[in-house]
Design an enzyme around this catalytic site. Structure first.
Site, PDB file in Angstrom:
ATOM      1  CB  SER A 199      -0.937   0.008   1.214  1.00 41.21           C
ATOM      2  OG  SER A 199      -1.803  -1.103   1.168  1.00 41.21           O
ATOM      3  CG  HIS A 245      -2.399   3.770   3.182  1.00 39.03           C
ATOM      4  ND1 HIS A 245      -3.765   3.530   3.158  1.00 39.03           N
ATOM      5  CD2 HIS A 245      -1.809   2.554   3.137  1.00 39.03           C
ATOM      6  CE1 HIS A 245      -3.979   2.222   3.119  1.00 39.03           C
ATOM      7  NE2 HIS A 245      -2.806   1.618   3.110  1.00 39.03           N
TER       8      HIS A 245
END
Length: 296
Positions: A199, A245
């Site tokens: 991610s 993220h």
């Protein structure tokens, strides 16, 4: 000479690599007809894959004569190669983890700050010198939906960035975004919190795509909407390492900005300097966090 019959369409040249396709474009070097699939943009016109691979025939090295991407990279015939390799590595590691009889492989590769492992009767984690976790964790997935979402995003975003940046610049962007996500996770998350998944790198591609779209003056709304949706999911769903993220997103945007906005005269200095600076910041963050954890 026979006259052409009324209403008859003149025969169009056919692509030398795909004889079933008519085309009106020829290679700027060898003058052979090429279809849209075979056309590689050059400074003047288009070139065929063979001429791009073989150089200009002027005595210079092949790389010297090749057309350049927006970021100054070499235009490759297969502009999805690095994307496919990264996707393949993620898939292979996913099945390797599934095939393992225990969690030993998964536990050795996840992102982990510092924790006591009863099985090993010792401390483990990045603070204990296991620096590889910061990168190996970016290729780990446990659930099928997790790898499915990340690989779909990689396949959608990767080829466009690889074509615009070039192979090596795209690979550097991906790996540094992954490290940036791991570094912020290491700094802010609980020291015994395990995290895994691509991610951070994927969000780096989101950030880079937004910068590239802005640079090309395309419509920003689709990528911004997609980014807002993903950030909403990041902060609303439980058990998501939001630090990875955000870290990946910031690093990806910074590196992409340096790559596509660098002035041509100082392109290499700006690009490599920015990547080195980002890597230095990551190193400083990790060293500071390590000192903090070991000093407790």
């Amino acid at each position: 000479m026979e006259d052409q019959q009324d209403g008859a369409r003149p025969a169009m040249p056919r692509c030398y690599r795909h004889p079933d396709r008519e085309t009106g474009i020829s290679c700027a070097r060898c003058d052979r007809p090429i279809c849209p699939e075979c056309m590689i943009p050059a400074s003047v016109g288009y070139q065929c894959p063979e001429c791009v691979r073989g150089g200009s025939g002027t005595g210079r090295a092949a790389g010297d004569a090749r057309p350049r991407t927006l970021a100054g990279g070499t235009v490759a015939a297969d502009q999805r190669l690095v994307t496919k390799v990264l996707l393949g590595i993620n898939v292979v590691v996913f099945f390797a983890v599934l095939a393992a009889d225990d969690r030993s492989l998964l536990g050795a590769l996840t992102m982990l700050g510092y924790a006591y492992d009863p099985a090993a009767a010792d401390w483990v984690g990045v603070a204990d010198g296991e620096w590889h976790r910061m990168l190996t964790s970016a290729f780990l997935h446990q659930e099928i939906w997790h790898i499915g979402f990340n690989m779909l995003a990689l396949w959608w975003l990767g080829p466009q960035l690889e074509a615009a940046l070039g192979r090596w610049r795209f690979l550097a962007l991906y790996l540094l975004s992954a490290l940036g996500g791991s570094a912020l996770t290491y700094l802010l998350a609980a020291q015994n919190q395990e995290s895994l998944g691509a991610s951070g790198a994927i969000y780096g591609l989101f950030g880079a795509t937004a910068v590239l779209v802005r640079r090309m003056r395309y419509d920003m709304r689709p990528i911004l909407v997609l980014l807002v949706i993903n950030l909403f999911i990041t902060f609303r769903l439980p058990n998501i390492a939001w630090e990875a993220h955000i870290g990946g997103l910031v690093v990806g945007a910074v590196i992409a900005y340096a790559m596509v906005y660098a002035p041509r005269a100082r392109r290499a200095l700006v690009q490599y300097g920015t990547m080195a600076a980002v890597l230095l910041v990551i190193a400083v963050v990790c060293v500071a966090r390590t000192v903090e954890l070991l000093g407790r």
